[in-house]
Design a protein around this motif. Structure first.
Motif, PDB file in Angstrom:
ATOM      1  N   MET A 276       0.847  -1.172   0.000  1.00  0.00           N
ATOM      2  CA  MET A 276       0.000   0.000   0.000  1.00  0.00           C
ATOM      3  C   MET A 276       0.889   1.230   0.000  1.00  0.00           C
ATOM      4  N   ALA A 277       0.829   2.009  -1.011  1.00  0.00           N
ATOM      5  CA  ALA A 277       1.659   3.203  -1.139  1.00  0.00           C
ATOM      6  C   ALA A 277       1.062   4.340  -0.322  1.00  0.00           C
ATOM      7  N   ALA A 278       1.925   5.011   0.437  1.00  0.00           N
ATOM      8  CA  ALA A 278       1.456   6.092   1.302  1.00  0.00           C
ATOM      9  C   ALA A 278       0.823   7.216   0.508  1.00  0.00           C
ATOM     10  N   SER A 279       1.332   7.497  -0.692  1.00  0.00           N
ATOM     11  CA  SER A 279       0.784   8.593  -1.485  1.00  0.00           C
ATOM     12  C   SER A 279      -0.634   8.275  -1.969  1.00  0.00           C
ATOM     13  N   ARG A 280      -0.900   7.014  -2.223  1.00  0.00           N
ATOM     14  CA  ARG A 280      -2.217   6.605  -2.698  1.00  0.00           C
ATOM     15  C   ARG A 280      -3.228   6.496  -1.575  1.00  0.00           C
ATOM     16  N   TYR A 281      -2.767   6.113  -0.397  1.00  0.00           N
ATOM     17  CA  TYR A 281      -3.642   5.904   0.762  1.00  0.00           C
ATOM     18  C   TYR A 281      -3.087   6.676   1.961  1.00  0.00           C
ATOM     19  N   PRO A 282      -3.367   7.981   2.029  1.00  0.00           N
ATOM     20  CA  PRO A 282      -2.874   8.740   3.170  1.00  0.00           C
ATOM     21  C   PRO A 282      -3.551   8.254   4.446  1.00  0.00           C
ATOM     22  N   GLY A 283      -2.792   8.178   5.515  1.00  0.00           N
ATOM     23  CA  GLY A 283      -3.334   7.727   6.793  1.00  0.00           C
ATOM     24  C   GLY A 283      -2.640   6.475   7.260  1.00  0.00           C
ATOM     25  N   VAL A 284      -3.195   5.901   8.317  1.00  0.00           N
ATOM     26  CA  VAL A 284      -2.567   4.724   8.921  1.00  0.00           C
ATOM     27  C   VAL A 284      -3.595   3.605   9.077  1.00  0.00           C
ATOM     28  N   THR A 285      -3.090   2.407   9.196  1.00  0.00           N
ATOM     29  CA  THR A 285      -3.933   1.221   9.371  1.00  0.00           C
ATOM     30  C   THR A 285      -4.413   1.134  10.820  1.00  0.00           C
ATOM     31  N   ILE A 286      -5.329   0.214  11.064  1.00  0.00           N
ATOM     32  CA  ILE A 286      -5.855   0.030  12.413  1.00  0.00           C
ATOM     33  C   ILE A 286      -4.765  -0.420  13.382  1.00  0.00           C
ATOM     34  N   SER A 287      -3.867  -1.257  12.917  1.00  0.00           N
ATOM     35  CA  SER A 287      -2.791  -1.697  13.819  1.00  0.00           C
ATOM     36  C   SER A 287      -1.871  -0.528  14.166  1.00  0.00           C
ATOM     37  N   LYS A 288      -1.647   0.354  13.211  1.00  0.00           N
ATOM     38  CA  LYS A 288      -0.776   1.510  13.455  1.00  0.00           C
ATOM     39  C   LYS A 288      -1.463   2.525  14.373  1.00  0.00           C
ATOM     40  N   ILE A 289      -2.753   2.800  14.178  1.00  0.00           N
ATOM     41  CA  ILE A 289      -3.430   3.748  15.068  1.00  0.00           C
ATOM     42  C   ILE A 289      -3.480   3.186  16.489  1.00  0.00           C
ATOM     43  N   ALA A 290      -3.662   1.874  16.587  1.00  0.00           N
ATOM     44  CA  ALA A 290      -3.655   1.243  17.911  1.00  0.00           C
ATOM     45  C   ALA A 290      -2.287   1.431  18.563  1.00  0.00           C
ATOM     46  N   GLU A 291      -1.245   1.193  17.813  1.00  0.00           N
ATOM     47  CA  GLU A 291       0.123   1.359  18.320  1.00  0.00           C
ATOM     48  C   GLU A 291       0.395   2.813  18.713  1.00  0.00           C
ATOM     49  N   LEU A 292       0.040   3.740  17.837  1.00  0.00           N
ATOM     50  CA  LEU A 292       0.310   5.164  18.085  1.00  0.00           C
ATOM     51  C   LEU A 292      -0.425   5.714  19.312  1.00  0.00           C
ATOM     52  N   THR A 293      -1.577   5.132  19.616  1.00  0.00           N
ATOM     53  CA  THR A 293      -2.392   5.651  20.726  1.00  0.00           C
ATOM     54  C   THR A 293      -2.346   4.778  21.969  1.00  0.00           C
ATOM     55  N   GLY A 294      -1.664   3.641  21.878  1.00  0.00           N
ATOM     56  CA  GLY A 294      -1.624   2.732  23.031  1.00  0.00           C
ATOM     57  C   GLY A 294      -2.946   2.027  23.256  1.00  0.00           C
ATOM     58  N   SER A 295      -3.710   1.867  22.184  1.00  0.00           N
ATOM     59  CA  SER A 295      -5.017   1.222  22.265  1.00  0.00           C
ATOM     60  C   SER A 295      -4.939  -0.204  21.748  1.00  0.00           C
ATOM     61  N   ASN A 296      -5.975  -0.950  22.037  1.00  0.00           N
ATOM     62  CA  ASN A 296      -6.121  -2.291  21.514  1.00  0.00           C
ATOM     63  C   ASN A 296      -6.922  -2.199  20.216  1.00  0.00           C
ATOM     64  N   ILE A 297      -6.615  -3.020  19.239  1.00  0.00           N
ATOM     65  CA  ILE A 297      -7.331  -3.010  17.966  1.00  0.00           C
ATOM     66  C   ILE A 297      -8.826  -3.224  18.186  1.00  0.00           C
ATOM     67  N   GLU A 298      -9.183  -4.159  19.067  1.00  0.00           N
ATOM     68  CA  GLU A 298     -10.602  -4.418  19.333  1.00  0.00           C
ATOM     69  C   GLU A 298     -11.281  -3.203  19.974  1.00  0.00           C
ATOM     70  N   THR A 299     -10.538  -2.443  20.763  1.00  0.00           N
ATOM     71  CA  THR A 299     -11.092  -1.229  21.366  1.00  0.00           C
ATOM     72  C   THR A 299     -11.404  -0.209  20.283  1.00  0.00           C
ATOM     73  N   VAL A 300     -10.504  -0.068  19.320  1.00  0.00           N
ATOM     74  CA  VAL A 300     -10.729   0.860  18.204  1.00  0.00           C
ATOM     75  C   VAL A 300     -12.006   0.455  17.465  1.00  0.00           C
ATOM     76  N   ARG A 301     -12.137  -0.819  17.168  1.00  0.00           N
ATOM     77  CA  ARG A 301     -13.336  -1.307  16.468  1.00  0.00           C
ATOM     78  C   ARG A 301     -14.590  -1.057  17.306  1.00  0.00           C
ATOM     79  N   TYR A 302     -14.498  -1.298  18.608  1.00  0.00           N
ATOM     80  CA  TYR A 302     -15.635  -1.075  19.503  1.00  0.00           C
ATOM     81  C   TYR A 302     -16.049   0.394  19.501  1.00  0.00           C
ATOM     82  N   TYR A 303     -15.076   1.291  19.588  1.00  0.00           N
ATOM     83  CA  TYR A 303     -15.386   2.721  19.577  1.00  0.00           C
ATOM     84  C   TYR A 303     -16.063   3.124  18.266  1.00  0.00           C
ATOM     85  N   GLU A 304     -15.687   2.481  17.186  1.00  0.00           N
ATOM     86  CA  GLU A 304     -16.361   2.739  15.907  1.00  0.00           C
ATOM     87  C   GLU A 304     -17.805   2.241  15.960  1.00  0.00           C
ATOM     88  N   ARG A 305     -18.006   1.027  16.492  1.00  0.00           N
ATOM     89  CA  ARG A 305     -19.357   0.451  16.560  1.00  0.00           C
ATOM     90  C   ARG A 305     -20.301   1.302  17.396  1.00  0.00           C
TER      91      ARG A 305
END
Length: 144
Positions: A1-30
């Motif tokens: 996945m090229a950064a220029s084509r898809y600006p932003g970060v994946t769920i695993s990266k946002i979890a890492e950057l924020t100290g969150s769990n991937i399932e928590t991120v999904r739950y907050y979305e739900r």
């Protein structure tokens, strides 16, 4: 996945950057406190910088003991840009008052437990003063 084509970060990266769990991120979305992220053509979630900031905000408020409903209410004010600094102060002050009450309750609990432990002589017999204290009914005590 090229950064220029898809600006932003994946769920695993946002979890890492924020100290969150991937399932928590999904739950907050739900439950609607995190907006649904964009998706790649392959269906992978891609989070924008403002979503990283929002998740950090949610996580920090949760660490401070705010309930999800309190976080949701505060985020609603922010999202609608319908707040003043005083509005936020009132929300945080109310939470502070609740926390002080909980701290007071915890101190009482600590004192009770300390007194029970002090009654124990570490004997090898089955009679235990701690269990005796716990089994005595105390009228007018409300358990929260």
């Amino acid at each position: 996945m090229a950064a220029s084509r898809y600006p932003g970060v994946t769920i695993s990266k946002i979890a890492e950057l924020t100290g969150s769990n991937i399932e928590t991120v999904r739950y907050y979305e739900r439950i609607g406190i995190m907006p649904k992220p964009g998706r790649t053509s392959g269906g992978h979630r891609i989070y924008a910088p403002n979503q990283i900031k929002r998740l950090r905000f949610i996580r920090r408020y949760r660490e401070l003991g705010f309930t999800l409903d309190e976080v949701r209410n505060l985020l609603r004010l922010v999202d609608e840009q319908n707040y003043t600094c005083d509005d936020v102060r009132v929300i945080v002050s109310t939470h502070l008052t609740k926390m002080r009450g909980k701290i007071k309750d915890l101190r009482r609990l600590e004192k009770s437990l300390r007194e029970m432990v002090a009654q124990c002589d570490r004997g090898a017999v089955p009679d235990c003063p701690i269990l005796e204290v716990l089994s005595v009914e105390r009228p007018n005590r409300v358990i929260r």
